[in-house]
Design a protein around this motif. Structure first.
Motif, short mmCIF file in Angstrom:
data_model
loop_
_atom_site.label_atom_id
_atom_site.label_comp_id
_atom_site.label_asym_id
_atom_site.label_seq_id
_atom_site.Cartn_x
_atom_site.Cartn_y
_atom_site.Cartn_z
N LEU A 171 13.36 -26.42 -36.74
CA LEU A 171 13.49 -26.59 -35.29
C LEU A 171 12.53 -27.63 -34.74
O LEU A 171 12.52 -27.90 -33.54
CB LEU A 171 13.23 -25.25 -34.60
CG LEU A 171 14.18 -24.10 -34.96
CD1 LEU A 171 13.74 -22.81 -34.27
CD2 LEU A 171 15.62 -24.44 -34.58
N GLN A 172 11.67 -28.19 -35.61
CA GLN A 172 10.74 -29.22 -35.15
C GLN A 172 11.51 -30.49 -34.78
O GLN A 172 12.45 -30.88 -35.47
CB GLN A 172 9.72 -29.57 -36.24
CG GLN A 172 8.73 -28.47 -36.55
CD GLN A 172 7.63 -28.94 -37.48
OE1 GLN A 172 7.22 -30.10 -37.43
NE2 GLN A 172 7.15 -28.04 -38.33
N SER A 173 11.09 -31.10 -33.71
CA SER A 173 11.66 -32.39 -33.31
C SER A 173 10.98 -33.49 -34.11
O SER A 173 9.77 -33.45 -34.32
CB SER A 173 11.44 -32.62 -31.81
OG SER A 173 12.00 -31.57 -31.05
N ASN A 174 11.75 -34.47 -34.56
CA ASN A 174 11.12 -35.57 -35.30
C ASN A 174 10.43 -36.54 -34.34
O ASN A 174 10.56 -36.44 -33.12
CB ASN A 174 12.13 -36.30 -36.19
CG ASN A 174 13.25 -36.96 -35.41
OD1 ASN A 174 13.06 -37.42 -34.29
ND2 ASN A 174 14.44 -36.98 -35.99
N THR B 226 12.60 -38.36 -31.77
CA THR B 226 13.11 -37.50 -30.71
C THR B 226 12.04 -37.23 -29.67
O THR B 226 12.29 -37.23 -28.46
CB THR B 226 13.62 -36.17 -31.30
OG1 THR B 226 14.64 -36.45 -32.25
CG2 THR B 226 14.17 -35.27 -30.20
N ILE B 227 10.80 -37.01 -30.14
CA ILE B 227 9.70 -36.75 -29.22
C ILE B 227 9.43 -37.96 -28.35
O ILE B 227 9.22 -37.85 -27.13
CB ILE B 227 8.43 -36.36 -30.00
CG1 ILE B 227 8.63 -34.97 -30.63
CG2 ILE B 227 7.20 -36.37 -29.10
CD1 ILE B 227 7.48 -34.53 -31.50
N GLU C 236 23.49 -27.48 -29.62
CA GLU C 236 22.54 -28.35 -28.92
C GLU C 236 21.58 -27.55 -28.03
O GLU C 236 20.60 -28.10 -27.52
CB GLU C 236 23.28 -29.38 -28.07
CG GLU C 236 24.07 -28.83 -26.89
CD GLU C 236 25.48 -28.34 -27.28
OE1 GLU C 236 26.26 -28.03 -26.36
OE2 GLU C 236 25.78 -28.29 -28.48
N PRO D 74 13.81 -25.91 -29.60
CA PRO D 74 12.88 -26.51 -30.55
C PRO D 74 11.72 -25.56 -30.82
O PRO D 74 11.59 -24.49 -30.23
CB PRO D 74 12.43 -27.80 -29.86
CG PRO D 74 12.64 -27.54 -28.40
CD PRO D 74 13.81 -26.61 -28.31
N TYR D 75 10.83 -25.99 -31.70
CA TYR D 75 9.78 -25.18 -32.30
C TYR D 75 8.95 -24.38 -31.29
O TYR D 75 8.90 -23.15 -31.33
CB TYR D 75 8.87 -26.13 -33.09
CG TYR D 75 7.86 -25.53 -34.02
CD1 TYR D 75 8.15 -25.32 -35.37
CD2 TYR D 75 6.58 -25.22 -33.57
CE1 TYR D 75 7.20 -24.81 -36.24
CE2 TYR D 75 5.62 -24.71 -34.43
CZ TYR D 75 5.94 -24.51 -35.77
OH TYR D 75 4.99 -24.01 -36.62
N LYS E 87 9.31 -23.91 -28.04
CA LYS E 87 10.12 -23.09 -27.14
C LYS E 87 10.58 -21.82 -27.86
O LYS E 87 10.56 -20.73 -27.28
CB LYS E 87 11.30 -23.92 -26.64
CG LYS E 87 12.02 -23.30 -25.46
CD LYS E 87 13.12 -24.21 -24.96
CE LYS E 87 12.63 -25.14 -23.86
NZ LYS E 87 11.91 -26.31 -24.31
N THR F 154 6.94 -33.82 -36.76
CA THR F 154 6.89 -34.46 -35.45
C THR F 154 6.11 -35.76 -35.46
O THR F 154 6.02 -36.44 -34.44
CB THR F 154 6.26 -33.52 -34.40
OG1 THR F 154 4.88 -33.32 -34.73
CG2 THR F 154 6.97 -32.17 -34.38
#
Length: 506
Positions: free
Chosen positions: A17-20, A23-24, A133, A137-138, A140, A423
């Motif tokens: 669930l981590q955003s790369n 994305t961040i 969608e 994420p992590y 949240k 991330t």
């Protein structure tokens, strides 16, 4: 029949669930457009796991924002209430060694089996109830999970630390906290919160709720004006805490804190006042009869009507039991000392200009061995000004400065590792380490002087850095005193090598 799912399976799914990094960066650029969608998204997520936002009121939440010291304030608060006989929940971020540190019951991180059970309860419900969608994420996800755990475990109080900012932080799904706190404000996360102190203060004050008392430490005037104006707009009484030395104690014994550093005195005072207001507003009975262990309820000193000015909270008698709670409080990675063989580590996750200055002062005062070699291990993340963080460290007498990314080792990242971090971009981190090394040399005047003040070396990983350090110690007689600072993620990676069993961390 479904295969039994392990803790490692849970961590792998959570890390998914981590955003790369890309994305961040995109989210930062679009924050002004999408920020106001965050709280409605959180409301939908908690409803999917059968929690109405109003259900969170049963947690009697103490909600804390701030730039520096909010985690320490929460740790003191939790310790005081737990040792007063209440069942506590504590949600914080980031973790140092294991993600279980973020969700604590009665001061203890969730056991692996308990974390695993609750993780899959929440994960499966969200997976089945969300569009792809909409899967959180992590951070949240962990926020939602913490609320689920605390409600299932029927805690008396949940101490909740804000992640970033306040107004749009995932924790701000809380509608009716019992009391709010604001620790010291300064410059951090400016790419998200704004470039000025008033802008940052507006985000931090975003956790204030109509009619709910809020307490703050003393702030710079421009920040305090923002807090006061926002509090007035919500008819929210706002108080400032007294200095810790103003509190009388039993037998006139001074208060001794379990967390080192001068800033901790303000954090402890903030925690004492948060607890007192919490007790006044909940009148919640606990498992033990009322005794000296409990934070005093001094109703006559607490006036919750709206005032045109910020009032100072009255200090109250700190009993021996409360002194013990403050003294035995632990918050690893902040003004944290750790010894291994002939290596003395001074570990602090300071990552703002002001907090690094405090950290440098603590190291100069605490590292007393005149004959020891002194080593700096440093890294900072991309949204912070390197010079602001390195400048306070120049006069600490370091013989060597080591720069490394917040990367445990140079191998393919294990998705089931608590230390996995997708991330950040490794190449960008390494490039930043190179810039830090160059700036350190410039600040030390290495280019102009033949007798360089401190040798500077870059490494590819934390493990490489610590391996070099061991060799360095073997080749030098006596103690080596090491300061690790600049990033909580760096601190966590270092501790995960020094103390992989978590014995000195959890």
């Amino acid at each position: 029949m479904r295969k039994s799912r392990t803790y490692q399976d849970a961590i792998a799914a959570l890390n998914g669930l981590q955003s790369n990094a890309q994305t961040i960066e995109k989210a930062r650029k679009e924050r002004d457009v999408n920020a106001n969608k965050n709280i409605p998204w959180m409301e939908k997520l908690v409803r999917i796991i059968n929690i109405e936002p109003v259900d969170l009121d049963r947690l009697n939440i103490i909600h804390v924002s701030g730039t520096k010291g909010k985690g320490s304030t929460c740790a003191f608060t939790e310790s005081l209430l737990r040792r007063s006989g209440y069942r506590t929940g504590f949600f914080s971020s980031p973790h140092l060694v294991a993600v279980r540190e973020r969700i604590r019951l009665d001061g203890v991180p969730l056991a692996e089996d308990v974390f695993t059970r609750y993780f899959w309860d929440v994960h499966d419900a969200l997976r089945d109830g969300c569009q792809p969608e909409e899967m959180p994420p992590y951070f949240k996800f962990l926020t939602v999970m913490s609320f689920y755990v605390f409600l299932q475990e029927k805690v008396d109080v949940a101490v909740v630390e804000v992640g970033i900012g306040g107004t749009f932080d995932s924790t701000n799904v809380i509608k009716h906290p019992t009391v709010c706190g604001v620790s010291s404000l300064g410059y951090d996360h400016m790419s998200i919160l704004g470039e000025t102190l008033p802008e940052i203060a507006r985000h931090k004050a975003g956790i204030f709720k109509p009619g709910v008392p809020a307490v703050t430490v003393r702030q710079p005037e421009e920040a305090m004006m923002v807090l006061q104006k926002h509090a007035e707009s919500l008819s929210c009484p706002l108080y400032v805490v007294p200095q810790l030395n103003q509190y009388p104690t039993e037998d006139n014994i001074p208060i001794d804190l379990g967390l080192e550093g001068p800033v901790q005195e303000w954090n402890a005072s903030l925690a004492l006042q948060l607890c007192r207001i919490w007790l006044e507003r909940t009148q919640k009975p606990h498992a033990h009869s009322r005794s000296e262990n409990e934070v005093p309820n001094q109703k006559e000193n607490l006036r919750f009507e709206q005032s045109s000015k910020v009032e100072e909270c009255e200090p109250f008698l700190v009993t021996s039991a409360l002194r013990t709670a403050l003294k035995e409080c632990r918050w690893p990675g902040r003004f944290h000392r750790f010894s291994q063989k002939n290596l003395d580590f001074f570990i602090d996750g300071a990552h703002t200009k002001e907090s690094v200055a405090f950290c440098a002062g603590w190291f100069r005062k605490s590292a007393l061995s005149k004959d020891s070699k002194k080593v700096l291990i440093f890294n900072s993340t991309a949204d912070r000004k390197i010079e602001d963080l390195l400048s306070p460290l120049i006069n600490c007498g370091f013989n060597v400065a080591l720069f490394c990314p917040n990367i445990l080792e140079v191998v393919k990242v294990n998705a089931a590792s608590d230390q996995a971090n997708f991330t950040v971009n490794r190449d960008q981190q390494l490039a930043r380490c190179g810039k830090q090394k160059i700036l350190w040399e410039e600040l030390n005047g290495v280019k102009q002087r033949k007798d360089s003040v401190a040798e500077a070396i870059c490494f590819d990983s934390v493990k490489d850095t610590l391996a070099w350090l061991e060799d360095f110690a073997e080749n030098n007689d006596g103690k080596v005193e090491i300061l690790v600072t600049g990033s909580l993620h760096l601190v966590g990676a270092v501790l995960s090598v020094l103390d992989p069993t978590l014995e000195n961390v959890l």
